[in-house]
Design a protein around this motif. Structure first.
Motif, short mmCIF file in Angstrom:
data_model
loop_
_atom_site.label_atom_id
_atom_site.label_comp_id
_atom_site.label_asym_id
_atom_site.label_seq_id
_atom_site.Cartn_x
_atom_site.Cartn_y
_atom_site.Cartn_z
N VAL A 497 0.87 -1.18 0.00
CA VAL A 497 0.00 0.00 0.00
C VAL A 497 0.90 1.22 0.00
N TRP A 498 0.80 2.01 -1.07
CA TRP A 498 1.75 3.13 -1.25
C TRP A 498 0.97 4.40 -1.54
N ALA A 499 1.16 5.43 -0.71
CA ALA A 499 0.52 6.73 -0.92
C ALA A 499 1.58 7.73 -1.37
N VAL A 500 1.34 8.35 -2.54
CA VAL A 500 2.26 9.35 -3.08
C VAL A 500 1.47 10.60 -3.46
N LYS A 501 2.16 11.73 -3.54
CA LYS A 501 1.48 12.98 -3.89
C LYS A 501 1.20 13.07 -5.38
N THR A 502 2.20 12.73 -6.22
CA THR A 502 2.05 12.84 -7.67
C THR A 502 2.49 11.56 -8.34
N SER A 503 2.07 11.37 -9.57
CA SER A 503 2.32 10.11 -10.27
C SER A 503 3.75 9.97 -10.76
N ASN A 504 4.54 11.05 -10.77
CA ASN A 504 5.91 10.90 -11.28
C ASN A 504 6.80 10.09 -10.34
N GLN A 531 -2.67 13.86 -4.68
CA GLN A 531 -2.82 15.24 -5.14
C GLN A 531 -3.11 15.35 -6.63
N GLN A 532 -3.52 14.27 -7.24
CA GLN A 532 -3.96 14.28 -8.64
C GLN A 532 -5.31 13.58 -8.71
N SER A 533 -6.30 14.27 -9.26
CA SER A 533 -7.64 13.68 -9.35
C SER A 533 -7.79 12.73 -10.52
N GLN A 534 -6.88 12.82 -11.49
CA GLN A 534 -6.93 11.94 -12.65
C GLN A 534 -5.53 11.77 -13.21
N PRO A 535 -5.30 10.72 -13.99
CA PRO A 535 -3.96 10.49 -14.53
C PRO A 535 -3.61 11.52 -15.58
N PRO A 536 -2.30 11.78 -15.82
CA PRO A 536 -1.89 12.68 -16.90
C PRO A 536 -2.42 12.20 -18.24
N GLY A 542 -4.64 3.32 -13.97
CA GLY A 542 -4.32 1.94 -13.60
C GLY A 542 -3.03 1.45 -14.20
N ARG A 543 -2.35 2.29 -15.01
CA ARG A 543 -1.08 1.88 -15.62
C ARG A 543 0.07 2.56 -14.89
N LEU A 544 1.23 1.95 -14.95
CA LEU A 544 2.41 2.51 -14.31
C LEU A 544 3.11 3.49 -15.23
N VAL A 545 3.75 4.47 -14.63
CA VAL A 545 4.53 5.44 -15.40
C VAL A 545 5.85 4.81 -15.80
N GLU A 546 6.17 4.89 -17.07
CA GLU A 546 7.45 4.32 -17.51
C GLU A 546 8.58 5.27 -17.18
N PHE A 547 9.71 4.71 -16.84
CA PHE A 547 10.83 5.48 -16.34
C PHE A 547 11.63 6.10 -17.48
N LYS A 548 11.88 7.41 -17.36
CA LYS A 548 12.78 8.11 -18.26
C LYS A 548 13.75 8.90 -17.40
N ALA A 549 15.00 8.52 -17.42
CA ALA A 549 15.98 9.18 -16.58
C ALA A 549 16.24 10.59 -17.06
N THR A 550 16.21 11.55 -16.13
CA THR A 550 16.55 12.92 -16.50
C THR A 550 18.06 13.08 -16.62
N GLY A 676 -6.60 10.80 -6.59
CA GLY A 676 -7.44 11.72 -5.83
C GLY A 676 -8.01 11.15 -4.55
N SER A 677 -7.41 10.13 -3.99
CA SER A 677 -7.92 9.54 -2.75
C SER A 677 -6.76 9.04 -1.89
N ARG A 678 -7.04 8.91 -0.62
CA ARG A 678 -6.08 8.36 0.33
C ARG A 678 -6.46 6.93 0.67
N PRO A 679 -5.52 6.13 1.09
CA PRO A 679 -5.85 4.73 1.40
C PRO A 679 -6.79 4.63 2.60
N ASP A 680 -7.86 3.88 2.45
CA ASP A 680 -8.77 3.60 3.55
C ASP A 680 -8.22 2.39 4.30
N LEU A 681 -7.40 2.66 5.31
CA LEU A 681 -6.69 1.58 6.00
C LEU A 681 -7.64 0.62 6.70
N GLN A 682 -8.73 1.15 7.23
CA GLN A 682 -9.69 0.27 7.91
C GLN A 682 -10.28 -0.74 6.94
#
Length: 739
Positions: A497-504, A531-536, A542-550, A676-682
């Motif tokens: 269970v992982w809570a993050v602010k942004t999808s990056n 902190q994002q209500s919808q994906p970019p 439901g998909r993972l962001v693919e990694f691009k090294a800066t 746009g939601s936090r984990p409902d731990l209960q």
């Protein structure tokens, strides 16, 4: 024919019989060491409880007067009574850990049961999450403090009544303040004996009870507040007394030759107060460097404590302080060595991955952490980081993740960006050594649990907040690696269970070892982007962001400069045992020679001077005897790792991030992302409770205190309300670390 077959069967049976005898012998020896250690520890605690009694005080006075002029000196009996037991426990810890290391294996499946150390009892108090075992320890300290105050109150009241009538009320008040000031100091001395145990990062005592430094640091915080409270009250009593007598300044500057040195006490208490004030949360969080540098005043505090109280009372705390000095000297020697940065990568969202070189002989658990110093960012600052990979990067490497929060981490990211640009200009192989030499790292550690508790559960729940996913990347890679290699591992189900602010930040999952499709582990990953209500637009929900090294680079000049193995959980216990025993015996020998050839012939009885000589003996023994062992240990380490060095130099270095532009299909199918939601731990934990049945469930949390408290509350609630025997038992573990 039959006789020949019988001989063959006998030869086949003998090795297993010898193995069983060896296991039985080791197991019996461990039990004996455990019983002896517990008996010594109980004796030490009983002595601490007896310390406030007049009978004990009179015994100490008679023993010191008897030993005065002998090779034991004034400090001999007190040192043997109060510091001797803790040193004996440290000695017995060495063979225990050596046997445990040889016998280290994942425990077999047992019936689910509650454990005091993993049952969160308090979750919302000022102390944070407190387990049942920790609560018992807190109660014992509370009982001890109340006991001491009660005994001293009775004795002091009796003393006041026995005294001849005071001519004035001021004299009576001054007398009461004087005896209470002395009593409060005695309580503080006993508490100080415990204060240095949890702050030693590589403490053999913490390893014995399998408490990592990151977890034990808060014990030091609790004890520090309590100890300084009593020392402050002790000083306040004398300040008020001297003020009433009208000679405050004179008394504060007094440095008596054969009695208590008041000025030394003032200096020591001032240093302690500065450390105490700057360690308070509102100072430590906003001005961490002020807290860190001010805390180095502990050296002044210890030295002037010895000058103030003299050798007899200092001998009470000398054992634990000596063990801390041994640990600090080892850490100093380890941190002098420069470690190669194999590669560096900048992830989206201000996250940097550093892959560091380590010797093959260095054990690094998946839930370990290190202290790192990068000279280009700061010459003095050390910062703790969880290890993010131990199996996926090879036997000679491990990686950490750094989130750019402040100036120190921003400097690292800027240096990597600059070095990456410079290295690109030298692709033809001209002067490649120049740019990379600019990055230099030093490492202390690794520190962690003596046993890998993440492998002890069939069901595992990993709850992370933000960069708190870092240690769980190592846990997942370690489990998959063990499954592929056929090594012991009980884990069958994992929920992340992982809570993050942004999808990056989601690209960090690409660090997990990709090939786990044929492994019998059910992995589910629930990600909450808060902190994002919808994906970019370029992503599907439901998909993972693919990694691009800066920015990223692989070291063009990799010389095999690995970190030292002098300090670290689960490493060479034999060498550490030689270091501990030889230094302790050396210290006793130095004190013996000092008493026989200097103190006794000159009949020295100066309290502060004798205390200073005792501290000097401690320092000299660590530098000379400890330094000699460390030097031999270092040479042995270099010889052992010489073969590793050849292996590294003659094989191509694999870029740890070279294959991260594409993610495993297994990760796609195992992952659910909610925006746009936090984990409902209960809801999550109740679902687990329904599905997983009657098993032990390991719950490991790494994140902010609010997340840790929320998870602990759910574990406690489900454990307490567990009326149905087919429900699981949740075992709470915290991997959060803060100084």
């Amino acid at each position: 024919m039959d006789e020949h077959s019988a001989q063959e069967q006998l030869l086949l049976v003998l090795p297993s019989v010898n193995l069983e005898k060896k296991c039985f012998f080791l197991s019996s020896l461990k039990w004996i060491l455990t019983i002896v250690t517990w008996l010594i520890f109980i004796t030490w605690v009983v002595l601490a409880f007896l310390f406030p009694l007049n009978l004990t005080y009179e015994f100490i006075l008679s023993a010191t007067s008897f030993s005065s002029g002998t090779f034991l000196g004034l400090e001999g009996p007190v040192f043997l009574l109060f510091s001797g037991p803790i040193l004996l426990i440290a000695f017995f810890s060495i063979p225990y850990l050596i046997i445990s290391g040889k016998d280290q294996k994942v425990q077999e499946k047992k019936a689910p049961s509650y454990r005091l150390c993993t049952f969160p009892l308090l979750v919302d108090g000022p102390l944070g999450v407190v387990s049942a075992a920790e609560f018992i320890g807190i109660l014992l300290f509370a009982v001890y403090v109340v006991w001491c105050i009660y005994i001293y109150a009775i004795q002091n009241l009796s003393s006041v009544k026995d005294e001849s009538p005071f001519t004035t009320t001021t004299q009576k008040i001054c007398y009461i303040l004087d005896i209470w000031g002395f009593s409060l100091a005695q309580i503080g001395i006993i508490l100080l004996a415990f204060l240095f145990i949890p702050i030693a990062r590589g403490s053999i005592l913490l390893r014995l009870i399998d408490i990592p430094f990151g977890h034990a640091a808060r014990y030091h915080v609790w004890l520090g507040h309590l100890t300084m409270l009593f020392f402050t009250l002790h000083g306040l009593c004398y300040v008020i007394e001297w003020s009433l007598q009208g000679d405050l300044l004179k008394k504060m500057l007094e440095w008596q030759e054969s009695d208590t040195a008041n000025l030394a006490g003032v200096i020591g208490l001032t240093a302690g107060l500065l450390m105490w004030i700057t360690s308070l949360p509102f100072v430590r969080t906003k001005y961490f460097e002020v807290f860190f540098y001010t805390h180095q005043l502990y050296i002044i505090f210890v030295i002037f404590l010895a000058l103030h109280v003299g050798v007899i009372f200092f001998s009470i705390v000398a054992g634990t302080i000596f063990l801390y000095m041994l640990d600090r000297f080892l850490r100093f020697c380890q941190s002098r060595k420069t470690v190669d940065i194999v590669s560096a990568t900048c992830f989206p969202g201000g996250i940097v991955e550093l892959v560091l070189s380590k010797p093959q002989s260095l054990h690094c658990d998946a839930l370990s952490f290190i202290f790192l110093r990068v000279r280009e960012a700061s010459l003095l600052q050390w910062h703790p980081f969880s290890v993010s990979s131990v199996s996926g990067t090879g036997e000679h490497q491990f990686s950490i993740l750094i989130k750019t929060f402040g100036e120190w981490t921003q400097n690292i990211e800027e240096n990597i960006s600059n070095f990456s640009a410079v290295i690109e200009l030298y692709q033809d192989g001209i002067n490649l050594q120049s740019p990379f030499r600019m990055i230099t790292a030093s490492v202390e550690g690794p520190y962690g649990h003596e046993l890998p508790h993440h492998l002890m559960y069939e069901k595992l729940v990993l709850v992370a907040g933000g960069i708190g996913i870092s240690p769980f990347l190592a846990v997942l890679s370690d489990i998959f690696h063990r499954k592929r290699q056929g090594k012991p591992c009980l884990v069958k189900n994992i929920l992340v269970v992982w809570a993050v602010k942004t999808s990056n930040h989601l690209s960090l999952l690409s660090l997990i070892n990709r090939n786990f499709s044929n492994i019998e582990v059910n992995l589910d990953i629930l990600i909450y982007v808060t902190q994002q209500s919808q994906p970019p637009l370029d992503e599907e929900e439901g998909r993972l962001v693919e990694f691009k090294a800066t920015n990223s680079f692989v070291s063009p000049v990799y010389k095999g400069k690995t970190m030292s193995v002098l300090v670290g959980t689960g490493n060479n216990n034999i060498w550490f045992g030689i270091y501990l025993i030889s230094t302790t015996l050396g210290f006793i020998a130095v004190v013996y020679l000092l008493n026989v050839f200097y103190i006794n012939p000159k009949d020295l009885s100066l309290g502060w001077y004798h205390g200073l000589l005792f501290v000097i003996c401690m320092v000299v023994s660590v530098l000379i005897f400890g330094g000699l062992v460390v030097g031999i240990w270092h040479l042995s380490e270099r010889k052992m790792n010489g073969e590793d060095h050849q292996i590294i130099e003659h094989n191509e270095i694999e870029h740890p991030t070279a294959d991260k532009d594409c993610l495993s299909q297994d990760l796609y199918t195992s992952t659910t992302i909610r925006y746009g939601s936090r984990p409902d731990l209960q809801e999550i934990f109740e679902s687990i409770s329904e599905r997983w049945g009657h098993v032990d469930v390991g719950v490991i949390v790494c994140g902010p205190p609010a997340l840790e408290s929320s998870v602990a509350k759910e574990c406690r609630s489900l454990n307490l309300m567990r009326t149905k025997h087919y429900r699981p038992i949740f075992h709470f573990h915290s991997h959060s670390f803060s100084l």
